[in-house]
Structures are given as structure tokens and as C-alpha cells.
Design an enzyme around this catalytic site. Structure first.
Site, PDB file in Angstrom:
ATOM      1  N   GLU A 154       0.846  -1.180   0.000  1.00 56.42           N
ATOM      2  CA  GLU A 154       0.000   0.000   0.000  1.00 56.42           C
ATOM      3  C   GLU A 154       0.895   1.248   0.000  1.00 56.42           C
ATOM      4  O   GLU A 154       1.215   1.810   1.048  1.00 56.42           O
ATOM      5  CB  GLU A 154      -0.909   0.005   1.229  1.00 56.42           C
ATOM      6  CG  GLU A 154      -1.907   1.155   1.236  1.00 56.42           C
ATOM      7  CD  GLU A 154      -2.770   1.157   2.486  1.00 56.42           C
ATOM      8  OE1 GLU A 154      -3.999   1.213   2.348  1.00 56.42           O
ATOM      9  OE2 GLU A 154      -2.215   1.088   3.602  1.00 56.42           O
ATOM     10  N   TYR A 198      -6.001  10.881   3.374  1.00 54.55           N
ATOM     11  CA  TYR A 198      -4.666  11.025   2.825  1.00 54.55           C
ATOM     12  C   TYR A 198      -4.701  11.787   1.497  1.00 54.55           C
ATOM     13  O   TYR A 198      -5.756  12.195   1.018  1.00 54.55           O
ATOM     14  CB  TYR A 198      -4.010   9.657   2.705  1.00 54.55           C
ATOM     15  CG  TYR A 198      -3.900   8.947   4.044  1.00 54.55           C
ATOM     16  CD1 TYR A 198      -3.399   9.625   5.160  1.00 54.55           C
ATOM     17  CD2 TYR A 198      -4.319   7.628   4.208  1.00 54.55           C
ATOM     18  CE1 TYR A 198      -3.314   9.001   6.397  1.00 54.55           C
ATOM     19  CE2 TYR A 198      -4.231   7.003   5.442  1.00 54.55           C
ATOM     20  CZ  TYR A 198      -3.727   7.687   6.535  1.00 54.55           C
ATOM     21  OH  TYR A 198      -3.642   7.072   7.757  1.00 54.55           O
ATOM     22  N   ASP A 234     -15.151   2.923   9.171  1.00 56.96           N
ATOM     23  CA  ASP A 234     -14.419   1.941   8.378  1.00 56.96           C
ATOM     24  C   ASP A 234     -14.064   0.716   9.211  1.00 56.96           C
ATOM     25  O   ASP A 234     -14.157  -0.411   8.735  1.00 56.96           O
ATOM     26  CB  ASP A 234     -13.145   2.580   7.822  1.00 56.96           C
ATOM     27  CG  ASP A 234     -12.438   1.672   6.834  1.00 56.96           C
ATOM     28  OD1 ASP A 234     -13.031   1.361   5.794  1.00 56.96           O
ATOM     29  OD2 ASP A 234     -11.291   1.271   7.109  1.00 56.96           O
ATOM     30  N   ARG A 283      -9.137  -7.319  10.402  1.00 56.30           N
ATOM     31  CA  ARG A 283      -9.333  -7.848  11.750  1.00 56.30           C
ATOM     32  C   ARG A 283      -9.589  -9.361  11.767  1.00 56.30           C
ATOM     33  O   ARG A 283      -9.001 -10.067  12.601  1.00 56.30           O
ATOM     34  CB  ARG A 283     -10.460  -7.084  12.448  1.00 56.30           C
ATOM     35  CG  ARG A 283     -10.097  -5.644  12.784  1.00 56.30           C
ATOM     36  CD  ARG A 283     -11.281  -4.834  13.284  1.00 56.30           C
ATOM     37  NE  ARG A 283     -12.259  -4.575  12.240  1.00 56.30           N
ATOM     38  CZ  ARG A 283     -13.421  -3.952  12.436  1.00 56.30           C
ATOM     39  NH1 ARG A 283     -13.755  -3.554  13.648  1.00 56.30           N
ATOM     40  NH2 ARG A 283     -14.243  -3.742  11.432  1.00 56.30           N
ATOM     41  N   ASP A 320     -13.921 -24.158  38.066  1.00 53.39           N
ATOM     42  CA  ASP A 320     -14.449 -22.825  38.345  1.00 53.39           C
ATOM     43  C   ASP A 320     -15.564 -22.959  39.367  1.00 53.39           C
ATOM     44  O   ASP A 320     -16.384 -23.880  39.289  1.00 53.39           O
ATOM     45  CB  ASP A 320     -14.971 -22.175  37.070  1.00 53.39           C
ATOM     46  CG  ASP A 320     -15.177 -20.677  37.230  1.00 53.39           C
ATOM     47  OD1 ASP A 320     -16.033 -20.274  38.052  1.00 53.39           O
ATOM     48  OD2 ASP A 320     -14.501 -19.907  36.535  1.00 53.39           O
TER      49      ASP A 320
END
Length: 707
Positions: free
Chosen positions: A112, A188, A278, A333, A429
Site C-alpha cells: 500500500e 490522505y 471503516d 481484523r 471454576d
């Protein structure tokens, strides 16, 4: 102890369309899984860490692996935020490590190339920033005031940027990249030319949409002239603002932009404009949220289109392709949370996908200027420096019996990793369900997806024959002695406290009253009635979601914080404006820069953190979301009876997760993973990376060394 049953796994179908090769100019991607450009926090300063980080995704089946933003000239300097550069031969060598690593697994490598224009301050290079019309990019979360303002570009500046782009493209080809980007998004330089708010030019680069597109078109053209026979050329463009502007010949200026450029790039990478939209967190946005903005692009171009939407469901991916929204499934992600997502779909292991929870802790890493972190995937960024692999933690030299006490995020991760390493694991637990803090937090507004941390680990643990899991098991030292494990990991979590906050910005004193609450009280079902004040100096998500939770019950709630914004730290995760909007939607008043100093059951006293000026408010309850303290009672008891434990054969016991150091979920999961990796070994080596530098010949001769 009540042992959990293990459900049978179910077969899943394959999704063949996702694995079709696709042409991108002169190169062919092996499938439709595309790791779009995203920041890693590693840059050229950590080239080996970066290469292994990207290589792991290629190993996991991603067909294209891209860098993050890569500066083409010293006039595009985003420091101290982590950025990559393509300025010289050293940069070429650094990037070549990544392209060679990606190519080893049959994937393509993309770069990029990037010029930040007015949105960078050139703090290190001290070169005046460039912009179409001299207008600064006024973002509230970046300290632009007092820094260099951009200067208006003249024709020579435009010529220079085009030259830098072409030179960067040629360097990228030399480094081994297969796809070279032109970037016109996210504030940008190319994007600044597209928006009339920032482009006030009256020459051929300003005015009409046709003129405003000219600079971007020329950037694509010089890139294609430089490398187009060897590399695919991609345009990454933000469309949200332009989609909102009515076009002259099309429904919007976004339509007109795509129409004007429809045949020029080899690939359109389409996205939103601002980070909160985004890369929106799951707390506010679901899967596929970009579609309403970018859904038209394929109707105006025959070139392939890639886009994102935090896609984790293969059904959603296939739907995007079959409905003509996208040709290629982009992931940033999801590729961090599970680098092996494509292979798991290919191999019909859908239930094994480590789905992104959308917490955006990865994005906070970029803001912090450090290698990327992930809540779901504790191995991310650790592939080279610690030698961790997301799917294979390696087998232990000796299989031992390990007791993990606490089934929250840290305990679940520790148990899973220990089981994969071949140990005999007992997970206990005292609660009636596994999940720890997430048992409650998943019920709060917008946080249901976060329970994927629990679901993924329980799903894998329930398939393992060397792991036993017990609920409603409140173990003390005597029970541990009776069990006589080789090792014990204590993951008993943390508790919220009723500490207040001082003008020195530290917790001080406690607020004692029967109607003072913490999030733990809310979790236990002890709910305030009547007007409630939430005092938040934790500054992450909890204060905001607790406020929403209480307001949703119809009780009047006011939010107070010593910070300048509600949930101030969520600026790091792109959530800050969305938090403010959510509280506004609940009609919650927000008071900033104030501390709670006193409460008598009817009136709360506030003080300004800077001036000390006081104010009083009527309320019946105060909820404090501030300091968390580790629950170490069991560990302390074990320490006091160390001799008894050693006599029973216990070789080691240690705290992990929030019981060691309370923090974000990502820290707890990482702590659990590290404890499991290092069990019985002590701290493992932590390799330090360094830039690749070609010293001048005089450097070697001055040291009396042969080069």
C-alpha cells in the site's frame, strides 16, 4: 464436582466459490481471501517480526497479503505512529523478507504505497506537509495544533508526488511485490484531492468531479507505466463522503468517480472514510456494514472489487460474491483473529474459526505505536519473537498434570494451550458457567460478540480427551493438596473497587455507603433504584456500557468522568464518537473533568479536576467504575502453605490473567497463553528485532572489520 459433557461435532459444507482463482491485472490470486492493507505496528524497524506475522496468514490460506501504509517520500512522515517506508535500498531489503515469506506459501504480496498529504505532521523529517489547497486535516484525536501546517501544492509538487509514486512502485517490484497500491482514502493525499472541502483549486485539478479525480487517475497511470506489466495495480478509495454528494450524471459523486476510473486500475479496494465507520467496533456495527455505501461499485466496472466488513461467516462471504457486491473478500481484523480462517473453511472446520470479536484492541496497538495485539489470538505479533504459532503451540517435553483454577478468559486460554501441548489438564471454576467476567459483560449493550472468546475455547476444550472441566468447584488449599497436580495456574480474576480518584490522577480513599455500587454489584443483580450517577475513571468501555445498561431500565442516569470525554480511552479503539452518540440516544447527561468527592445518600459532591471548583447533584446512587484489584486470596493462602503443596508434589503455582495484573481482555488471554507456553520452563527467550541497514563502507573500515 459437576463435570461438563462434550457435544458431538457436526460436519460443515465446503464453500468452493471462495477458493476460485481470480485475475488481478497480470497476476492471479489463488483464491478470494484477501488480507487488505492494515497497520501492523511493526514497520521497517521490525522487519523479521513483520515478515513472520504476514507469512503466518499466507500459511493459513489467505491468497493475497498486503502491507500497511508505506510512505513513498519523507514528506509523508506519520511518526511517532508506526509507518513503513519505501524510500531506499534498505527498505527494499526489509520488505523483501515479507514478500519471500508470503511467496513460500503460494500467496501474492501487495504493498500500500501511501502519501499522507495534510494528515501527517512530518514531526521527524520536519518537511512542510503537502495538501491540494493548504488546508490542514483537522482530526480531534491527533495533536495537530502547534504543529506544521500544510502548504498548497503547485504543479511541481504534483509532478514530484507522481514521480515518487512511480519510483516507489519500481522499488516495490524489486522487493518482490505482486500488487502495488494507489491510496486515495482515509484523509490522505489522494482523498484530499477528491473532496471539495479540502480541494479549493481552480486549475485542472479542482472544481468538477472530473477535475478532482485527475490527480488520482494520474497516480494510477504512472504506477501502471512503472510496473503494470509485472504487477497488478490497485486503487484503494474511500467512498462514504462522496456517496453522500449528489452527482451531476450519476446518483452520487462516488458513482461518478468509479465510472471515470472504471477501466484504469486492475483492482478496486473500496472502503469507508473515517476510522469509526471503516473499522467500527462490534459494539456498534455488525458484519458487512460497508455494503450500503459500496454496493454499487461492481455495476460500474468490470474490474475485480475487494471490500471488508469484519467478515467471519463463510455464508456472509459467499453471499457478498453471489449477490454481486464483491468479487474478493477482504479481511483485516478477521485475518488477525484467525490467520487460518481460509484453511478452516476449505477443510470444513467452520466450528474451529477463531472469530474476530470486533473489540478493536488491534487498532489501539497502532495508536500506541506497538506491534499488533488481539483479544482472540494471543500469538499475533509473537510469531517470530516468541516463536508462537496460532494453531500449534508445540508439544511439551514431558506431559504433566496441571490444575487451572478459574474459567474466565485467561483460564480458558491456558487450559486450551496446555491441552494442545499434551498435558493432562483439570479446569475448575466455582461458578455455574464458564466465562469469568464475560458471563456478565456479554449481556451488556453491544458486547454479545465478545463472548466468542469463551465460545471458541469451550468448543475446542470440549473435544479434548486430556482436559476435564468442572463447574461449581470452589477449591481451597486442602482440595488442591488432595488433587496433587504438578502445577497450578490461578486465574481467579479481579474485582471492581469503590476507590475514588484524586486531582493527582490516582485512586485514593474509598466511598463508603450502602448505595455505592460497582459493576460487580450490577453483575450480581444488585441494581440501583432511582437517580444514579456513574463515576467513570476506568475510561475504557465499562463505564459507558454500564451507563447504557442502567439507562435502558428507565432510571435517570448521569455520567461523570475526570477525563475530557466519555469513555476517553475508546478513542484508541475508534469508538469514542459512537460512545457519545449512544449516551445521547439514552438521554444521559455527560459531565467531564469532574471527580466525585463525597456522597451522603441524597447528594453527591463533585470537584473540577483542575480548579477544584465544586458542584452538588441530587442522586440516590453512585456507581463507581474505576480501579480493579486482583483476587489473590487463594494464591495468598497457597503461598502461606507452600510446604504442604510441595509435600503433595506441586512443583509450581502462579497467578495469570486479571489475578496477576487486571487489564483488558487481550492482556488476560495473552497472560494465559504465555503461562501455558512457559510452564515448567521459566521465561522463554524474547528475540529482539532490528532494522536492516546497509552501512557505508567507511563504517566497517573504521572498526577494522572486513565487510
Amino acid at each position: 464436582m459437576n463435570m461438563m459433557t462434550k457435544p458431538e461435532s457436526r460436519p460443515e459444507s465446503r464453500y468452493d466459490i471462495l477458493f476460485e482463482p481470480i485475475q488481478i491485472g497480470p497476476v492471479t490470486a489463488p483464491n478470494r481471501f484477501y488480507q487488505v492493507p492494515h497497520a501492523s505496528g511493526m514497520t521497517n524497524a521490525l522487519p523479521r517480526i513483520r515478515a513472520k506475522f504476514r507469512e503466518t496468514k499466507a500459511e493459513g490460506g489467505w491468497g493475497v497479503i498486503c502491507t500497511g501504509a508505506c510512505s513513498i517520500d519523507l514528506s509523508s512522515d506519520d511518526s511517532p505512529l508506526p509507518m513503513a517506508t519505501m524510500w531506499d535500498d534498505n527498505d527494499i531489503r526489509a520488505h523483501a523478507l515479507m514478500t519471500e515469506a508470503v511467496h513460500r506459501h503460494g500467496a501474492l504480496a501487495g504493498v500500500e504505497l501511501w502519501h499522507g498529504g495534510a494528515s501527517v505532521m512530518n514531526r521527524t523529517t520536519r518537511v512542510a506537509p503537502l495538501s491540494p489547497s493548504g488546508i490542514p486535516w483537522m482530526a480531534t484525536h491527533v495533536g495537530f495544533m502547534g504543529n506544521l501546517r500544510p502548504r498548497t501544492m503547485d504543479k511541481q509538487d504534483i509532478h514530484d508526488v507522481l514521480r515518487w509514486q512511480a519510483e516507489g512502485a519500481r522499488k516495490a517490484r524489486t522487493a518482490g511485490f505482486d500488487i502495488v497500491y494507489v491510496y486515495a482514502g482515509m484523509g490522505y493525499l489522494g482523498y484530499e484531492f477528491l473532496l471539495p472541502e479540502y480541494n479549493h483549486r481552480i486549475d485542472e485539478y479542482g472544481g468538477s468531479i472530473e477535475n478532482r479525480v485527475r490527480f488520482v487517475r494520474e497516480m494510477i497511470e504512472v504506477t501502471k507505466d512503472a510496473v503494470g506489466k509485472d504487477c497488478g495495480v490497485a486503487l484503494r478509495v474511500s467512498l462514504e463522503e462522496l456517496r453522500a454528494k449528489v452527482g451531476r450524471h450519476q446518483p452520487s459523486e462516488a458513482h461518478e468517480l468509479i465510472e471515470l476510473l472504471s477501466d484504469i486500475p486492475d483492482l478496486f479496494d473500496v472502503k469507508m472514510d473515517s476510522s469509526p465507520t471503516d473499522c467500527s467496533a462490534s459494539r456498534f456495527t455488525g458484519e458487512g456494514s460497508h455494503e450500503p455505501v459500496i454496493d454499487f461499485v461492481k455495476t460500474l466496472t468490470k474490474k475485480p472489487v475487494v471490500g471488508v466488513g469484519r467478515f467471519t461467516s463463510p455464508d456472509a462471504m459467499v453471499s457478498q460474491i453471489k449477490r454481486g457486491v464483491l468479487d474478493i473478500i477482504g479481511g483485516a481484523r478477521p485475518s488477525i483473529a484467525d490467520p487460518f480462517l481460509p484453511n478452516k473453511i476449505r477443510e470444513n472446520r467452520i466450528e474451529e474459526i477463531r472469530e474476530c470479536i470486533g473489540c478493536n484492541i488491534c487498532i489501539s496497538s497502532w495508536h500506541d505505536g506497538v506491534p499488533v495485539r488481539c483479544t482472540q489470538n494471543p500469538t499475533i505479533g509473537e510469531e517470530w519473537r516468541r516463536g508462537w504459532h496460532p494453531e500449534n503451540p508445540g508439544k511439551a517435553d514431558v506431559a504433566e498434570r496441571v490444575l487451572v483454577i478459574g474459567g474466565g478468559p485467561a483460564g480458558l486460554e491456558a487450559a486450551l494451550t496446555l491441552g494442545r501441548r499434551g498435558h493432562q489438564v483439570t479446569l475448575a471454576d466455582k461458578a455455574s458457567a464458564f466465562g469469568g467476567r464475560l458471563t456478565f459483560e456479554k449481556t451488556l449493550p453491544g458486547l454479545s460478540a465478545w463472548n466468542r472468546v469463551v465460545d471458541y475455547r469451550l468448543g475446542r476444550l470440549q473435544q479434548m480427551t486430556n482436559v476435564e472441566m468442572y463447574l461449581e468447584s470452589d477449591l481451597g488449599v486442602d482440595e488442591i493438596v488432595d488433587l496433587a497436580p504438578d502445577h497450578v495456574l490461578v486465574a481467579t480474576g479481579a474485582r471492581w473497587s469503590n476507590f475514588l480518584y484524586s486531582s493527582m490522577e490516582i485512586p485514593v480513599g474509598r466511598l463508603q455507603h450502602e448505595r455505592v455500587f460497582t459493576p460487580d454489584d450490577i453483575a450480581a443483580g444488585r441494581l440501583p433504584e432511582g437517580p444514579t450517577l456513574v463515576f467513570d475513571f476506568d475510561n475504557y468501555y465499562m463505564g459507558g456500557v454500564i451507563t447504557e445498561h442502567l439507562a435502558a431500565r428507565g432510571e435517570p442516569v448521569i455520567y461523570v468522568t475526570p477525563s475530557g470525554q466519555a469513555s476517553a480511552w475508546t478513542i484508541m479503539t475508534n469508538e469514542l464518537p459512537l460512545v457519545a452518540r449512544a449516551l445521547q440516544d439514552r438521554h444521559v447527561p455527560i459531565r467531564t473533568l469532574e471527580m466525585v468527592t463525597a456522597f451522603d445518600g441524597e447528594t453527591v459532591t463533585l470537584a473540577n479536576i483542575f480548579t477544584g471548583a465544586t458542584a452538588t447533584l441530587h442522586c440516590r446512587n453512585v456507581v463507581i467504575t474505576g480501579l480493579r484489584l486482583p483476587r489473590t486470596e487463594l494464591f495468598d493462602a497457597m503461598t502461606a502453605r507452600r510446604a504442604d503443596l510441595e509435600a503433595a508434589g506441586v512443583k509450581s503455582f502462579e497467578l495469570v490473567g486479571d489475578a496477576l495484573a487486571p487489564g483488558a481482555l487481550a492482556h488476560a488471554v495473552h497472560s494465559g497463553h504465555r503461562a501455558a507456553q512457559e510452564l515448567g520452563k521459566g521465561s522463554l527467550p524474547f528475540r529482539r528485532d532490528a532494522p536492516i541497514v546497509e552501512f557505508e563502507p567507511s563504517y566497517w573500515s573504521d572498526k577494522g572489520l572486513a565487510r
